[in-house]
Design a protein around this motif. Structure first.
Motif, PDB file in Angstrom:
ATOM      1  N   UNK A   8       8.467 -32.781  11.907  1.00 24.88           N
ATOM      2  CA  UNK A   8       9.497 -33.425  11.094  1.00 24.88           C
ATOM      3  C   UNK A   8       9.425 -32.975   9.647  1.00 24.88           C
ATOM      4  N   UNK A   9       8.196 -32.926   9.099  1.00 27.83           N
ATOM      5  CA  UNK A   9       8.014 -32.477   7.718  1.00 27.83           C
ATOM      6  C   UNK A   9       8.402 -31.012   7.566  1.00 27.83           C
ATOM      7  N   UNK A  10       8.135 -30.238   8.613  1.00 28.57           N
ATOM      8  CA  UNK A  10       8.479 -28.814   8.605  1.00 28.57           C
ATOM      9  C   UNK A  10       9.993 -28.639   8.483  1.00 28.57           C
ATOM     10  N   UNK A  11      10.747 -29.430   9.266  1.00 34.63           N
ATOM     11  CA  UNK A  11      12.216 -29.354   9.219  1.00 34.63           C
ATOM     12  C   UNK A  11      12.735 -29.814   7.855  1.00 34.63           C
ATOM     13  N   UNK A  12      12.123 -30.870   7.325  1.00 34.41           N
ATOM     14  CA  UNK A  12      12.529 -31.382   6.013  1.00 34.41           C
ATOM     15  C   UNK A  12      12.290 -30.335   4.930  1.00 34.41           C
ATOM     16  N   UNK A  13      11.155 -29.635   5.045  1.00 36.14           N
ATOM     17  CA  UNK A  13      10.837 -28.594   4.058  1.00 36.14           C
ATOM     18  C   UNK A  13      11.831 -27.440   4.152  1.00 36.14           C
ATOM     19  N   UNK A  14      12.255 -27.110   5.372  1.00 34.79           N
ATOM     20  CA  UNK A  14      13.259 -26.052   5.547  1.00 34.79           C
ATOM     21  C   UNK A  14      14.569 -26.444   4.855  1.00 34.79           C
ATOM     22  N   UNK A  38      -8.770 -26.629   5.880  1.00 35.52           N
ATOM     23  CA  UNK A  38      -8.606 -27.726   4.920  1.00 35.52           C
ATOM     24  C   UNK A  38      -7.123 -27.920   4.611  1.00 35.52           C
ATOM     25  N   UNK A  39      -6.328 -28.377   5.599  1.00 30.65           N
ATOM     26  CA  UNK A  39      -4.875 -28.502   5.400  1.00 30.65           C
ATOM     27  C   UNK A  39      -4.499 -29.518   4.324  1.00 30.65           C
ATOM     28  N   UNK A  40      -5.297 -30.597   4.173  1.00 30.80           N
ATOM     29  CA  UNK A  40      -4.977 -31.616   3.169  1.00 30.80           C
ATOM     30  C   UNK A  40      -5.037 -31.028   1.763  1.00 30.80           C
ATOM     31  N   UNK A  41      -6.011 -30.118   1.541  1.00 28.48           N
ATOM     32  CA  UNK A  41      -6.130 -29.463   0.241  1.00 28.48           C
ATOM     33  C   UNK A  41      -4.941 -28.532   0.001  1.00 28.48           C
ATOM     34  N   UNK A  42      -4.475 -27.869   1.070  1.00 30.50           N
ATOM     35  CA  UNK A  42      -3.302 -27.009   0.970  1.00 30.50           C
ATOM     36  C   UNK A  42      -2.078 -27.832   0.555  1.00 30.50           C
ATOM     37  N   UNK A  43      -1.933 -29.026   1.151  1.00 30.74           N
ATOM     38  CA  UNK A  43      -0.816 -29.906   0.805  1.00 30.74           C
ATOM     39  C   UNK A  43      -0.913 -30.370  -0.644  1.00 30.74           C
ATOM     40  N   UNK A  67       3.567 -23.465   8.111  1.00 30.04           N
ATOM     41  CA  UNK A  67       2.454 -23.221   9.039  1.00 30.04           C
ATOM     42  C   UNK A  67       1.467 -24.386   9.013  1.00 30.04           C
ATOM     43  N   UNK A  68       1.194 -24.908   7.794  1.00 33.28           N
ATOM     44  CA  UNK A  68       0.280 -26.046   7.657  1.00 33.28           C
ATOM     45  C   UNK A  68       0.823 -27.245   8.431  1.00 33.28           C
ATOM     46  N   UNK A  69       2.105 -27.569   8.194  1.00 32.25           N
ATOM     47  CA  UNK A  69       2.705 -28.725   8.868  1.00 32.25           C
ATOM     48  C   UNK A  69       2.708 -28.550  10.389  1.00 32.25           C
ATOM     49  N   UNK A  70       3.035 -27.337  10.841  1.00 32.85           N
ATOM     50  CA  UNK A  70       3.070 -27.081  12.289  1.00 32.85           C
ATOM     51  C   UNK A  70       1.684 -27.219  12.914  1.00 32.85           C
ATOM     52  N   UNK A  71       0.671 -26.702  12.227  1.00 33.09           N
ATOM     53  CA  UNK A  71      -0.695 -26.797  12.747  1.00 33.09           C
ATOM     54  C   UNK A  71      -1.179 -28.242  12.799  1.00 33.09           C
ATOM     55  N   UNK A  72      -0.608 -29.075  11.905  1.00 30.86           N
ATOM     56  CA  UNK A  72      -0.978 -30.491  11.884  1.00 30.86           C
ATOM     57  C   UNK A  72      -0.072 -31.325  12.771  1.00 30.86           C
TER      58      UNK A  72
END
Length: 575
Positions: free
Chosen positions: A488-494, A451-456, A479-484
């Protein structure tokens, strides 16, 4: 900006504070009387101590002529040691209104109070006042400000100020200065930089040689960074230089060894410290008992507890009392033994011991229930665990934040994320509803339960509450962003993570490097790998496998091959 007030002339010297001299006027019996009462306050304890200090302050101000700032400093220092920082600042304000001239020592105490109250900007404002009045700040002034920056989690600003003092020769740092900076660097995970600074202190070019406290900070940080062998090397180097290890030094090393299952070496370290005349304390034995229990070596844990009693150590968290020749464990000791059996997967033995506690008239506490809950979840008995959780509350034990962490982690691991989230929503305890670690567990659990949307949503909720994500939160979301497939969102979060002052760890780099390699973005992966190595982190097995399959055949140029060669050389060096 905090540092513009430090635009001092190169070569300007600060004064080094000499021990405070106490002046007295023999002709005034009231001065002697006040001095005696201040001394009495220093040695006093109890809830009325603050009120007694305030009453004495009022009496001193009513005296004619009024006392000088030196005597008032003595009293206000007592108030500061009681951690009544706002009160101390208020007292100095009153002395100023009375027209009593202040001195540098009083200004330093005020700076310290502001720093302790997380008001480091006010501390620097007082530094500006000192300079504006034509006075020279002393080493204590700068030590206090550097420490204030460290307390405010502004370690790199603290390092910047420290370097400025050295570069412009404003002050000659002492062991305290170096110690504050070293502690700060260790605090934010820059152990390698702290070690470099320690090496500089050891060098012939530095007049200020390290004490055991500076070594302790680095040794402890190395152990926490899973570099125990390096910590042992530094320990050997320290003792060769004639620096005598303290009980804290040995505790850090024993803890580090136990964390890696090296209890035999830890036991030898215990013998070594006794041979050197350093007596192990309660914490030393507690480390060993905890380690034995985690391994499931219950007999060794019991022997360690008996040794504590033999030495006359009676910690309330390990031993309740000793009756005649038999050791009677208290509920804390039983909890540790139960935890040991659970770690050893001997859940039936742990359960029998749990029943035995109640048969002996002892009442399981929140820690006992926590250990048992964790054991039941990890042995694949989530229904029994949840039943025990309900029974715990019926028996009058209120779950604490640790209990909820165990419960939610166990439920999520057993694919009961919906139930865990529903229970989380029902909590009315503010501490629980605003616990970042609980959010981490739920975010990670929702992701693994599909349930990645719930994690977000949970991550957004955490931010809306004004909570500060830690490195585990960011890693879980990456991990959530990468699995989805949201690289780009992963890099932004970093980027946001680093901007917030949260330093990436080994897991962060492994997550993003693996995803970059999967996306065939090898050039960017190389950049992160280089940065990773430079920060003393290593790729894990999965990242290394992803890396190897993307290296071209021999004869073709490849930066990835260069990175791998560098990695293998680092591994050989560490070995």
């Amino acid at each position: 900006m905090l540092l513009p007030v430090l635009k001092l002339k190169a070569g300007m010297k600060c004064t080094r504070r000499i021990g405070l001299r106490y002046y007295s006027t023999a002709s005034s019996p009231s001065t002697s009387h006040f001095n005696q009462r201040i001394t009495s306050l220093k040695n006093a304890s109890g809830p009325t101590k603050v009120n007694d200090a305030l009453q004495l302050f009022d009496e001193m101000l009513q005296r004619q002529p009024p006392p000088n700032i030196i005597q008032l400093n003595q009293l206000i220092t007592v108030v500061v040691k009681m951690k009544q920082y706002s009160t101390a600042l208020s007292l100095y304000k009153q002395t100023k209104l009375m027209g009593i001239p202040t001195d540098l020592y009083a200004m330093n105490i005020s700076i310290n109070c502001h720093c302790r109250l997380d008001q480091v900007a006010y501390g620097f404002a007082l530094l500006a006042t000192i300079l504006k009045q034509g006075h020279q700040p002393d080493l204590a002034t700068y030590n206090t400000l550097i420490n204030g920056l460290v307390l405010a989690d502004r370690v790199f600003k603290a390092v910047e100020l420290f370097k400025k003092l050295l570069r412009e020769k404003v002050c000659e740092p002492d062991q305290i200065t170096f110690g504050i900076v070293i502690n700060g660097l260790c605090k934010v995970g820059h152990t390698s930089k702290a070690l470099e600074l320690l090496r500089f202190m050891e060098s012939v070019s530095c007049k200020c040689k390290p004490y055991v406290e500076q070594y302790n900070a680095v040794i402890d940080s190395l152990c926490k960074d899973r570099m125990v062998d390096r910590a042992l090397e530094l320990f050997a180097n320290m003792t060769q230089k004639g620096v005598i290890a303290s009980v804290f030094t040995y505790n850090s090393l024993i803890q580090g060894l136990c964390n890696f299952g090296r209890e035999t070496e830890a036991a030898q370290m215990l013998r070594d410290m006794e041979e050197e005349g350093v007596s192990p304390g309660v914490h030393t034995f507690t480390i060993l008992v905890d380690s034995f229990c985690k391994k499931g070596s219950v007999k060794d844990a019991e022997l360690a507890v008996q040794e504590m009693v033999r030495r006359g150590l009676h910690p309330d968290k390990v031993i309740d009392r000793m009756m005649e020749r038999d050791i009677v464990p208290d509920i804390i000791t039983y909890s540790r033994l139960i935890d040991g059996y659970c770690k050893k997967k001997r859940i039936h033995k742990a359960w029998r011991l749990f029943q035995e506690i109640q048969d002996k008239g002892l009442i399981p506490d929140v820690v006992t229930y926590g250990s048992m809950l964790q054991g039941l979840f990890e042995s694949g008995n989530p229904a029994a665990a949840r039943e025990l959780f309900n029974k715990m509350q019926v028996n009058g034990q209120v779950p604490d934040i640790c209990t909820y962490r165990i419960l939610f982690h166990g439920m999520c691991k057993n694919y009961q994320c919906s139930d865990a989230l529903a229970l989380f929503r029902s909590l009315r305890n503010k501490e629980s509803m605003e616990d970042v670690r609980l959010y981490n567990i739920l975010i990670d659990g929702c992701s693994k339960c599909g349930n990645p949307s719930l994690a977000m949503d949970l991550f957004d909720e955490l931010l809306l509450k004004g909570l500060k994500p830690d490195v585990r939160t960011y890693n879980a979301m990456m991990r959530v962003y990468c699995e989805e497939g949201l690289l780009g969102k992963c890099k932004e979060l970093l980027r946001k993570m680093e901007e917030s002052g949260c330093l990436p760890d080994s897991f962060t780099y492994n997550i993003i490097v693996r995803e970059l390699l999967k996306k065939n973005e090898c050039g960017e992966a190389e950049i992160f790998l280089e940065e990773m190595i430079n920060r003393d982190f290593m790729p894990d097995h999965a990242t290394f496998e992803n890396l190897l399959v993307r290296i071209p055949n021999v004869g073709k140029d490849s930066r990835l091959r260069t990175v791998v060669l560098k990695l293998t050389s680092v591994e050989r060096k560490d070995a």
